[in-house]
Scaffold this motif. Structure first.
Motif, PDB file in Angstrom:
ATOM      1  N   GLY A 171       0.829  -1.208   0.000  1.00  0.00           N
ATOM      2  CA  GLY A 171       0.000   0.000   0.000  1.00  0.00           C
ATOM      3  C   GLY A 171       0.856   1.246   0.000  1.00  0.00           C
ATOM      4  N   THR A 172       0.247   2.355  -0.438  1.00  0.00           N
ATOM      5  CA  THR A 172       0.932   3.643  -0.379  1.00  0.00           C
ATOM      6  C   THR A 172      -0.100   4.726  -0.090  1.00  0.00           C
ATOM      7  OG1 THR A 172       2.597   4.980  -1.504  1.00  0.00           O
ATOM      8  CG2 THR A 172       0.798   4.227  -2.868  1.00  0.00           C
ATOM      9  N   LEU A 173       0.299   5.746   0.645  1.00  0.00           N
ATOM     10  CA  LEU A 173      -0.646   6.814   0.989  1.00  0.00           C
ATOM     11  C   LEU A 173      -0.695   7.853  -0.125  1.00  0.00           C
ATOM     12  CD1 LEU A 173       0.129   7.262   4.793  1.00  0.00           C
ATOM     13  CD2 LEU A 173      -2.037   6.474   3.808  1.00  0.00           C
ATOM     14  N   LEU A 174      -1.908   8.182  -0.548  1.00  0.00           N
ATOM     15  CA  LEU A 174      -2.123   9.116  -1.654  1.00  0.00           C
ATOM     16  C   LEU A 174      -2.968  10.291  -1.169  1.00  0.00           C
ATOM     17  CD1 LEU A 174      -3.043   6.282  -4.175  1.00  0.00           C
ATOM     18  CD2 LEU A 174      -0.886   7.574  -4.168  1.00  0.00           C
ATOM     19  N   ASP A 175      -3.034  11.337  -2.003  1.00  0.00           N
ATOM     20  CA  ASP A 175      -3.730  12.563  -1.603  1.00  0.00           C
ATOM     21  C   ASP A 175      -5.157  12.605  -2.172  1.00  0.00           C
ATOM     22  OD1 ASP A 175      -4.460  15.149  -0.972  1.00  0.00           O
ATOM     23  OD2 ASP A 175      -3.265  16.057  -2.581  1.00  0.00           O
ATOM     24  N   HIS A 176      -6.146  12.699  -1.263  1.00  0.00           N
ATOM     25  CA  HIS A 176      -7.552  12.815  -1.653  1.00  0.00           C
ATOM     26  C   HIS A 176      -8.181  13.917  -0.780  1.00  0.00           C
ATOM     27  CE1 HIS A 176     -11.643  11.664  -2.621  1.00  0.00           C
ATOM     28  NE2 HIS A 176     -11.867  10.992  -1.516  1.00  0.00           N
ATOM     29  N   HIS A 177      -7.396  14.936  -0.503  1.00  0.00           N
ATOM     30  CA  HIS A 177      -7.742  15.994   0.440  1.00  0.00           C
ATOM     31  C   HIS A 177      -7.768  15.449   1.854  1.00  0.00           C
ATOM     32  CE1 HIS A 177      -9.927  19.668   1.983  1.00  0.00           C
ATOM     33  NE2 HIS A 177      -8.878  20.132   1.332  1.00  0.00           N
ATOM     34  N   THR A 178      -7.645  14.140   1.953  1.00  0.00           N
ATOM     35  CA  THR A 178      -7.382  13.412   3.180  1.00  0.00           C
ATOM     36  C   THR A 178      -6.463  12.301   2.687  1.00  0.00           C
ATOM     37  OG1 THR A 178      -8.356  12.059   4.924  1.00  0.00           O
ATOM     38  CG2 THR A 178      -9.433  11.942   2.806  1.00  0.00           C
ATOM     39  N   GLU A 179      -5.798  11.594   3.604  1.00  0.00           N
ATOM     40  CA  GLU A 179      -4.911  10.544   3.088  1.00  0.00           C
ATOM     41  C   GLU A 179      -5.716   9.294   2.742  1.00  0.00           C
ATOM     42  OE1 GLU A 179      -0.537  11.015   4.651  1.00  0.00           O
ATOM     43  OE2 GLU A 179      -1.968  11.362   6.261  1.00  0.00           O
ATOM     44  N   CYS A 180      -5.349   8.677   1.647  1.00  0.00           N
ATOM     45  CA  CYS A 180      -6.121   7.558   1.101  1.00  0.00           C
ATOM     46  C   CYS A 180      -5.132   6.487   0.642  1.00  0.00           C
ATOM     47  CB  CYS A 180      -6.932   8.097  -0.082  1.00  0.00           C
ATOM     48  SG  CYS A 180      -7.923   6.850  -0.891  1.00  0.00           S
ATOM     49  N   LEU A 181      -5.411   5.231   1.001  1.00  0.00           N
ATOM     50  CA  LEU A 181      -4.469   4.151   0.659  1.00  0.00           C
ATOM     51  C   LEU A 181      -4.685   3.633  -0.763  1.00  0.00           C
ATOM     52  CD1 LEU A 181      -4.435   1.825   3.815  1.00  0.00           C
ATOM     53  CD2 LEU A 181      -2.430   2.880   2.745  1.00  0.00           C
ATOM     54  N   GLY A 182      -3.624   3.583  -1.545  1.00  0.00           N
ATOM     55  CA  GLY A 182      -3.636   2.831  -2.802  1.00  0.00           C
ATOM     56  C   GLY A 182      -3.191   1.421  -2.453  1.00  0.00           C
ATOM     57  N   LEU A 183      -3.792   0.396  -3.085  1.00  0.00           N
ATOM     58  CA  LEU A 183      -3.554  -0.986  -2.646  1.00  0.00           C
ATOM     59  C   LEU A 183      -3.211  -1.905  -3.807  1.00  0.00           C
ATOM     60  CD1 LEU A 183      -6.607  -1.028  -0.253  1.00  0.00           C
ATOM     61  CD2 LEU A 183      -4.229  -1.235   0.491  1.00  0.00           C
ATOM     62  N   SER A 184      -2.409  -2.915  -3.517  1.00  0.00           N
ATOM     63  CA  SER A 184      -2.040  -3.882  -4.542  1.00  0.00           C
ATOM     64  C   SER A 184      -1.755  -5.239  -3.910  1.00  0.00           C
ATOM     65  CB  SER A 184      -0.790  -3.366  -5.268  1.00  0.00           C
ATOM     66  OG  SER A 184      -0.513  -4.193  -6.353  1.00  0.00           O
ATOM     67  N   LEU A 185      -2.286  -6.288  -4.515  1.00  0.00           N
ATOM     68  CA  LEU A 185      -2.077  -7.652  -4.024  1.00  0.00           C
ATOM     69  C   LEU A 185      -1.269  -8.436  -5.058  1.00  0.00           C
ATOM     70  CD1 LEU A 185      -4.639 -10.015  -2.383  1.00  0.00           C
ATOM     71  CD2 LEU A 185      -3.401 -10.801  -4.386  1.00  0.00           C
ATOM     72  N   THR A 186      -0.197  -9.070  -4.604  1.00  0.00           N
ATOM     73  CA  THR A 186       0.644  -9.858  -5.516  1.00  0.00           C
ATOM     74  C   THR A 186       0.734 -11.292  -5.028  1.00  0.00           C
ATOM     75  OG1 THR A 186       1.976  -7.871  -5.802  1.00  0.00           O
ATOM     76  CG2 THR A 186       2.884  -9.894  -6.700  1.00  0.00           C
ATOM     77  N   GLU A 187       0.297 -12.219  -5.885  1.00  0.00           N
ATOM     78  CA  GLU A 187       0.455 -13.645  -5.547  1.00  0.00           C
ATOM     79  C   GLU A 187       1.899 -14.042  -5.861  1.00  0.00           C
ATOM     80  OE1 GLU A 187      -3.575 -16.025  -6.581  1.00  0.00           O
ATOM     81  OE2 GLU A 187      -2.572 -15.113  -8.287  1.00  0.00           O
ATOM     82  N   ASN A 188       2.491 -14.910  -5.025  1.00  0.00           N
ATOM     83  CA  ASN A 188       3.853 -15.382  -5.317  1.00  0.00           C
ATOM     84  C   ASN A 188       3.842 -16.234  -6.573  1.00  0.00           C
ATOM     85  OD1 ASN A 188       4.673 -14.121  -3.084  1.00  0.00           O
ATOM     86  ND2 ASN A 188       4.648 -15.927  -1.787  1.00  0.00           N
ATOM     87  N   PHE A 189       3.015 -17.242  -6.572  1.00  0.00           N
ATOM     88  CA  PHE A 189       2.793 -18.075  -7.751  1.00  0.00           C
ATOM     89  C   PHE A 189       1.461 -18.768  -7.534  1.00  0.00           C
ATOM     90  CE2 PHE A 189       5.820 -20.142  -4.868  1.00  0.00           C
ATOM     91  CZ  PHE A 189       5.098 -21.256  -4.476  1.00  0.00           C
TER      92      PHE A 189
END
Ligand SMILES: [Zn+2]
Ligand SMILES: [Zn+2]
Length: 308
Positions: A127-145
């Protein structure tokens, strides 16, 4: 699960499978499902892990303190909420036990955060914090295999499907010794009727195919600023599927800017720059009701390079 919006379309059975919920931010349309989930999970033995942006612990506590919990001391089950508040380089964690009427337990405890929110043997969530006039999490899920079980091979070898397959998969994910023996259990009406043992390596060769895992990303409620876009592209790089908001048409980009949302064109360009394989668009503004296809078309045109 990513976000806790209206959960009306999820069955109780599916909700009960949840163990981790990542909330981008606590605007109502992303957090209103909290009560539905809480109600389903009361009375169960369960640890529910929640993640959210700065201010999240206070907001979870606010939700929990909105109800009367005088009867829960009679419950025999153990239901706990473990809330995690994500900051730029730390995560604050606090536990709320149902049997303690969800009063905050000591803490919060603080852990370093380097972008990884959850690491399991088979996948991880970033995850990473992004700007939406408040802080908002961008999210990503990665499978190993990804481990696919060949049903035909099971049939040919006379092996049943069953819980042993999960143990087999876990052994692969955990890099177990190839010589380790896996017990294949056949059951009938809950009774064990046969047990056979095979080396892990033998089963891997004969009943499984292992392929590259998928990357699935989720971006919503963010301003189309240069800084946000840079952070998003790096987080969602090479996603197999990118779920991304397309709230406004590009002709209304001034409004998008004022409301801290992306336009469909920006969403498409982000997907293109991140070399995503597939995009799923959502979070359309109600002003385009009945014209959603225009938003989808605009995003796809940008994604496929017909616009700059
Ligand atoms: Zn929203
Ligand atoms: Zn929002």
């Amino acid at each position: 699960m990513f976000d806790l919006g209206d959960l009306g379309r999820l069955s109780a059975r599916d909700m009960l499978k949840l163990t981790h919920v990542f909330v981008t931010h606590t605007h109502m349309d992303h957090f209103i499902g909290f009560d539905t989930l809480l109600r389903i999970m009361l009375g169960r033995d369960k640890d529910l892990y929640l993640f959210g942006p700065p201010g999240f612990l206070r907001q979870v506590e606010g939700k929990l303190s909105g109800y009367t919990w005088n009867m829960v001391s009679n419950y025999t089950n153990k239901f706990n909420i473990i809330a995690n508040e994500v900051h730029h380089d730390t995560i604050l964690t606090r536990r709320y036990a149902c049997k303690d009427r969800f009063r905050p337990q000591e803490g919060p405890q603080s852990y370093p955060f380097d972008g990884t929110l959850l690491k399991e043997s088979s996948f991880s969530v970033h995850g990473t914090l992004l700007d939406h006039h408040t802080e908002c999490l961008g999210l990503s899920l990665t499978e190993n295999f990804y481990i696919n079980i060949k049903k035909n091979a099971l049939d040919d070898m006379g092996l049943p499907v069953g819980p042993w397959l999960k143990k087999f998969k876990d052994a692969i994910y955990n890099n177990a010794d190839p010589e380790e023996e896996i017990t294949v259990v056949s059951e009938k009406h809950g009774r064990i009727i046969q047990e056979k043992r095979y080396p892990l390596m033998y089963l891997m060769k004969n009943i499984a195919t292992i392929s590259k895992g998928q990357k699935i990303s989720y971006i919503t409620d963010v301003r189309g600023s240069e800084e946000n876009i840079k952070k998003i592209v790096s987080l969602v790089k090479d996603s197999d599927t990118l779920f991304i908001e397309a709230t406004f048409l590009d002709k209304d980009r001034e409004m998008a800017k004022r409301k801290y949302h992306l336009t469909a064109k920006q969403a498409g360009l982000i997907a293109k720059n991140a070399m995503a394989k597939h995009i799923e668009l959502f979070h359309f503004s109600p002003r385009y009701r009945g014209r959603e296809s225009e938003l989808v078309q605009e995003a796809h045109n940008a994604f496929c390079g017909r616009q700059r």
